[in-house]
Design an enzyme around this catalytic site. Structure first.
Site, PDB file in Angstrom:
ATOM      1  N   CYS A 164      44.290  34.928  34.733  1.00  0.00           N
ATOM      2  CA  CYS A 164      43.690  36.193  35.156  1.00  0.00           C
ATOM      3  C   CYS A 164      43.902  36.506  36.633  1.00  0.00           C
ATOM      4  O   CYS A 164      43.528  37.576  37.094  1.00  0.00           O
ATOM      5  CB  CYS A 164      42.207  36.181  34.831  1.00  0.00           C
ATOM      6  SG  CYS A 164      41.946  35.882  33.077  1.00  0.00           S
ATOM      7  N   HIS A 207      36.474  40.261  41.853  1.00  0.00           N
ATOM      8  CA  HIS A 207      36.965  39.844  40.540  1.00  0.00           C
ATOM      9  C   HIS A 207      35.959  40.336  39.496  1.00  0.00           C
ATOM     10  O   HIS A 207      36.354  40.851  38.472  1.00  0.00           O
ATOM     11  CB  HIS A 207      37.132  38.325  40.521  1.00  0.00           C
ATOM     12  CG  HIS A 207      37.809  37.816  39.288  1.00  0.00           C
ATOM     13  ND1 HIS A 207      39.033  38.291  38.870  1.00  0.00           N
ATOM     14  CD2 HIS A 207      37.439  36.893  38.362  1.00  0.00           C
ATOM     15  CE1 HIS A 207      39.383  37.668  37.741  1.00  0.00           C
ATOM     16  NE2 HIS A 207      38.431  36.821  37.421  1.00  0.00           N
ATOM     17  N   GLU A 247      30.743  34.329  42.533  1.00  0.00           N
ATOM     18  CA  GLU A 247      31.511  35.165  43.463  1.00  0.00           C
ATOM     19  C   GLU A 247      30.576  35.725  44.548  1.00  0.00           C
ATOM     20  O   GLU A 247      30.919  35.760  45.731  1.00  0.00           O
ATOM     21  CB  GLU A 247      32.225  36.302  42.720  1.00  0.00           C
ATOM     22  CG  GLU A 247      33.179  37.087  43.634  1.00  0.00           C
ATOM     23  CD  GLU A 247      34.039  38.103  42.886  1.00  0.00           C
ATOM     24  OE1 GLU A 247      33.848  38.309  41.677  1.00  0.00           O
ATOM     25  OE2 GLU A 247      34.925  38.694  43.536  1.00  0.00           O
ATOM     26  N   LYS A 272      35.977  46.437  36.557  1.00  0.00           N
ATOM     27  CA  LYS A 272      36.084  45.907  35.190  1.00  0.00           C
ATOM     28  C   LYS A 272      35.069  46.517  34.230  1.00  0.00           C
ATOM     29  O   LYS A 272      35.267  46.479  33.018  1.00  0.00           O
ATOM     30  CB  LYS A 272      35.990  44.386  35.207  1.00  0.00           C
ATOM     31  CG  LYS A 272      37.233  43.745  35.825  1.00  0.00           C
ATOM     32  CD  LYS A 272      37.267  42.242  35.646  1.00  0.00           C
ATOM     33  CE  LYS A 272      38.544  41.627  36.173  1.00  0.00           C
ATOM     34  NZ  LYS A 272      38.718  41.717  37.635  1.00  0.00           N
ATOM     35  N   HIS A 318      38.639  43.639  31.280  1.00  0.00           N
ATOM     36  CA  HIS A 318      39.391  42.585  31.952  1.00  0.00           C
ATOM     37  C   HIS A 318      40.837  42.655  31.465  1.00  0.00           C
ATOM     38  O   HIS A 318      41.144  42.237  30.358  1.00  0.00           O
ATOM     39  CB  HIS A 318      38.784  41.215  31.660  1.00  0.00           C
ATOM     40  CG  HIS A 318      39.272  40.156  32.597  1.00  0.00           C
ATOM     41  ND1 HIS A 318      40.484  40.237  33.248  1.00  0.00           N
ATOM     42  CD2 HIS A 318      38.709  38.997  32.999  1.00  0.00           C
ATOM     43  CE1 HIS A 318      40.640  39.170  34.008  1.00  0.00           C
ATOM     44  NE2 HIS A 318      39.577  38.398  33.886  1.00  0.00           N
ATOM     45  N   PHE A 374      41.153  31.006  35.114  1.00  0.00           N
ATOM     46  CA  PHE A 374      41.101  29.704  34.440  1.00  0.00           C
ATOM     47  C   PHE A 374      41.967  28.738  35.243  1.00  0.00           C
ATOM     48  O   PHE A 374      42.992  29.125  35.802  1.00  0.00           O
ATOM     49  CB  PHE A 374      41.722  29.823  33.043  1.00  0.00           C
ATOM     50  CG  PHE A 374      40.748  30.217  31.967  1.00  0.00           C
ATOM     51  CD1 PHE A 374      39.490  30.717  32.261  1.00  0.00           C
ATOM     52  CD2 PHE A 374      41.114  30.092  30.626  1.00  0.00           C
ATOM     53  CE1 PHE A 374      38.615  31.076  31.257  1.00  0.00           C
ATOM     54  CE2 PHE A 374      40.240  30.456  29.609  1.00  0.00           C
ATOM     55  CZ  PHE A 374      38.995  30.948  29.919  1.00  0.00           C
TER      56      PHE A 374
END
Lengths: 410, 415
Positions: free
Chosen positions: B168, B301, B312, B333, B338, B397
């Site tokens: 991502c 993010h 975050e 998002k 996403h 990830f």
């Protein structure tokens, strides 16, 4: 800023460590054997370069063997050996000064297809979330970062057959920019049935057409396609000054890279020859060298007639009258086309060549392509030659061409 | 040879394919008006799943882009990318002739490559235990490198050709790589960004990991339940400032730095201390030669998972201290879902528009305050404010973290 190689780890069809791989390469031991992981009686192709006796418990515990997929186990194995070979366990580096970059394009598809198959058959609410984490292309690099507490850089490059040395190139840039002191770079590839079937149906495998004999014969007009192989290679790249300061054993120097893209779908051969020649020339120039300074060429040739022929012509184009003095080897004749891992296995062999002044043989083509009379490295007991610098070619079937020059460290 | 870091790098073109709009202007108008792209999933049979919401690109018409390539020859991620590349080149006023004469390359990020092609090929076979009949198009179309290879072939791009598979965060890695190549004068122009197509496999996996929200993606909201998977592509044209000025190109923003770090902690969860994220943001600031107080806006993010948004926020507080409460933070998002490997790139493209236009897109679906998420997230309504410097975060990830920093180009010429 100079960048050197201080450690390597290899798992290959020719052996489960660097030394065995290298000594079998020099002997010209064939690593391509009848496929063992599934029944091939229905198919025309029956050969592959499998790693048949790999025991992952050498590297990870039994629980992890169950959890990790094969590509992860192979890359972790190679990384473990590279880490130890470079003495990084004893290095003064902080986690933040270390990096890992892997090439991975085809690797995770084994987990992807297994996961999807199970989901379609059993239903999407019954599949394992752990198996899903294995389908992510960057899973191997992530696992290696965790294993060695690497926090400076963790990246995954998916450029096909060039990805192993594209990963080295990315690591090289990172070190030269002063962002990491040592980076493990490389790639792995595992052989599995879905991959075999995918290639089988494209007709790219040797022997896949009726009446053809199955073999891996680079630069030979009887070559009729690739034989797939599997393997993993990790090369530790390090900033020279830091390597010297910690007393690392320096195996070779990374001199320069060159890269160019022209789609293999282009009909005009000359465009592809020019593209390959440009990649090689750029790598040699970036290294501050001339073609005459190259002692050995490790070709990308994988027994695919057109691309082998065009690589041979590009080599002649770049090397001109030096062609006859510069031996050419193609290790895919012994390990097969290891896709993502191919280039890094070639790079590992090239480092060994500079260290030992020896050349892995390329069985002389029985019927070389006309006009492609390169100096194919002969099989002989005395394959000694002063090797100062090796040019490694990695060309992807999509059309990316990357070359790198590795030299003796002086 | 020493590294040359002479060139300044600017963004001169933008192309976006998103669930809330195709093309830069459509996307931007939708983003600043807080449009939500969440709908019932149509890409595959959704009835066997417990959840059914996604952010698909529903009105994408390949033929409209008049790109000389048959639709059936390339997968959906390549189609998105090629369309976004075409729009971004036009936007930057780069002609076919320029492409021929300039040193240029392409750098892309993707999480799953042409996974929809793999699903299309494998679905009927796997259901009927016919694994051995795998289609001959699997190998030529599915591997992730084919996205960049297809685009390079179509647009005749001969230079650097890179694909980052950093899940991502891939889009940010790809832009960071392109930025460094131009900075070091190794090429004049780079087409950079990311793309992913909507994937049944990814949807299945995220559902099994309990990271998918049942209704909406609510970044930083107390009742956030997870991501809404999406698809799309974001492409930016990067070039040296000299090149942009000499051809009088529009300039959206200048890229000042790219910070990269790794948690080395867990394959799917971020380090709870937020250390890895702090490190990426800090490295970006150092490279840009800036202090934390210089950042006006963070394009977060902000995935909408309970864990990401909390950590975050913690990381932003740790690094920015008091200034964390002065700067603006938002996540697009909630609107576009996403978009995986595209998300960092769409975020970067949006960030370039933010500094260029002084409007911050809102974080939508933010109704209930979470004590763990106590920053100014620009809830629900866009904010008009002078924004000079933006940080664009993308995490993934594998604990892979990246932050890009973009600055307003003073005499911007965006048309």
């Amino acid at each position: 800023m100079r960048v050197v190689v201080t450690g390597m780890g290899v798992l290959s069809p020719l052996g489960l460590d660097l030394d065995t791989f290298w000594s079998n390469l020099l002997k010209g031991v064939p690593g391509l054997k009848p496929i063992s992981i599934f029944d091939t009686s229905k198919y025309r192709c029956k050969l592959a370069g499998e790693i048949q006796d790999f025991d992952p418990t050498r590297f990870v515990n039994k629980k992890s063997v169950k959890k990790f997929d094969r590509i992860q186990l192979l890359t972790i194995g190679a990384a473990d050996m590279a880490w130890e070979n470079a003495g990084l366990n004893l290095s003064p580096y902080q986690s933040d000064e270390l990096g890992i970059v892997l090439g991975s394009t085809y690797g995770s598809y084994e987990s992807v297809t297994d996961f999807y198959s199970e989901s379609l058959k059993e239903g999407p609410i019954y599949v394992s979330p752990i198996q899903f984490s294995n389908t992510v292309i960057n899973a191997s690099a992530g696992r290696i970062a965790i294993r060695f507490k690497i926090t400076g850089l963790c990246s995954t490059i998916a450029t096909g057959e060039t990805s192993g040395i594209d990963a080295m190139s990315y690591a090289y840039d990172f070190i030269r920019a002063g962002k990491c002191k040592a980076v493990m770079a490389g790639a792995g590839n595992s052989f599995y049935k879905a991959l075999f079937m995918g290639f089988y149906h494209t007709g790219k495998l040797s022997g896949s057409k009726a009446g053809e004999k199955e073999s891996c014969s680079p630069f030979d007009s009887k070559g009729n396609g690739i034989v797939l192989g599997e393997g993993a290679g990790i090369i530790v790249l390090e900033n020279l000054e830091d390597a010297k300061e910690r007393g690392a054993h320096i195996l070779a120097e990374v001199k320069g890279f060159g890269s160019h893209f022209t789609s293999n779908k282009v009909k005009n051969d000359q465009e592809i020859i020019d593209s390959a020649a440009l990649a090689m020339r750029t790598a040699i120039e970036e290294s501050g060298m001339q073609p005459g300074d190259i002692s050995l060429i490790s070709a990308s040739a994988n027994s695919t007639p057109r691309t082998d022929r065009l690589e041979a012509r590009a080599i002649k184009d770049v090397f001109g009258k030096e062609t006859e003095n510069t031996p050419v080897t193609a290790i895919k004749s012994m390990v097969g086309e290891c896709l993502d891992a191919s280039a890094v296995l070639q790079a590992a062999a090239a480092v060994c060549s500079t260290r030992d002044n020896r050349v892995p043989p390329l069985p002389n083509p029985e019927q070389p392509f006309s006009g492609c009379d390169l100096n194919y490295a002969p099989r002989s007991k005395n394959n000694r030659k002063q090797i100062d610098a090796v040019l490694v070619n990695a060309f992807s079937c999509a059309g990316k061409r990357t070359s790198v020059v590795l030299s003796k460290y002086r | 040879m020493t590294l040359n870091i002479g060139n300044r790098v600017v963004i001169t073109g933008i192309g976006i394919i998103s669930p809330i709009g195709i093309g830069k202007e459509q996307f931007w108008q939708a983003a600043i008006s807080g449009k939500c792209g969440v709908e019932v999933i149509e890409s595959f049979d959704i009835t066997k799943f417990r959840l059914n919401q996604g952010c698909e690109v529903k009105d994408f018409c390949w033929e409209e882009f008049a790109i000389p390539c048959e639709k059936s020859q390339i997968g959906r991620a390549s189609q998105f990318t090629a369309a976004a590349v075409k729009m971004s080149l036009e936007n930057a006023a780069i002609s076919e002739k320029d492409v021929k004469n300039m040193r240029l390359g392409i750098s892309l990020g993707t999480a799953s490559g042409e996974i929809q092609e793999l699903e299309r090929i494998c679905h009927p076979l796997f259901k009927n235990n016919q694994e051995e009949k795998i289609d001959k198009m699997l190998i030529p179309q599915v591997p992730s490198n084919m996205i960049a290879a297809n685009v390079a072939r179509i647009f005749n791009i001969k230079g650097p050709n890179m694909v980052f598979a950093n899940a991502c965060a891939a889009g940010n890695y790809a832009i960071g790589y392109a930025y460094n190549l131009i900075r070091q004068e190794r090429t004049d122009l780079m087409i950079a960004g990311g793309a992913d197509s909507f994937s049944e496999i990814a949807f299945t996996g995220f559902c099994r990991m309990n990271t998918v929200a049942p209704d909406l993606c609510r970044p930083f909201d107390k009742n956030r339940k997870g991501i809404i998977p999406g698809e799309g592509a974001g492409i930016v044209i990067l070039e040296s400032l000299d090149s942009a000025l000499s051809r009088k190109a529009p300039i959206y923003a200048e890229i000042l730095g790219c910070g990269i770090s790794c948690d080395g902690y867990h394959t799917t969860s971020p380090d709870p201390s937020g250390k890895g994220m702090v490190s990426a943001m800090e490295k970006a600031l150092v490279e840009a030669g800036l202090r934390p107080e210089d950042i006006d806006y963070i394009s977060a993010h902000g995935t909408g998972t309970p864990v990401n948004d909390r950590i975050e926020t913690l990381a932003i507080r740790t690094l920015f201290k008091d200034h964390a409460y002065k700067l603006l933070v938002s996540s697009i998002k909630g609107m576009i879902g996403h978009t995986m490997g595209a998300s960092g790139a769409v975020g970067a493209a949006a960030s370039a528009l933010v500094v260029s236009r002084n409007i911050v897109p809102p974080t939508i679906n933010l109704e209930t305050k979470d004590p763990d998420c106590d920053l100014d997230y620009v809830p629900n309504i866009k904010r008009e404010k002078k924004i000079d410097i933006v940080m664009n975060n993308a995490f993934a990830f594998g604990g892979e973290n990246t932050s890009l920093i973009l600055r307003k180009y003073p005499d911007r010429r965006e048309s």
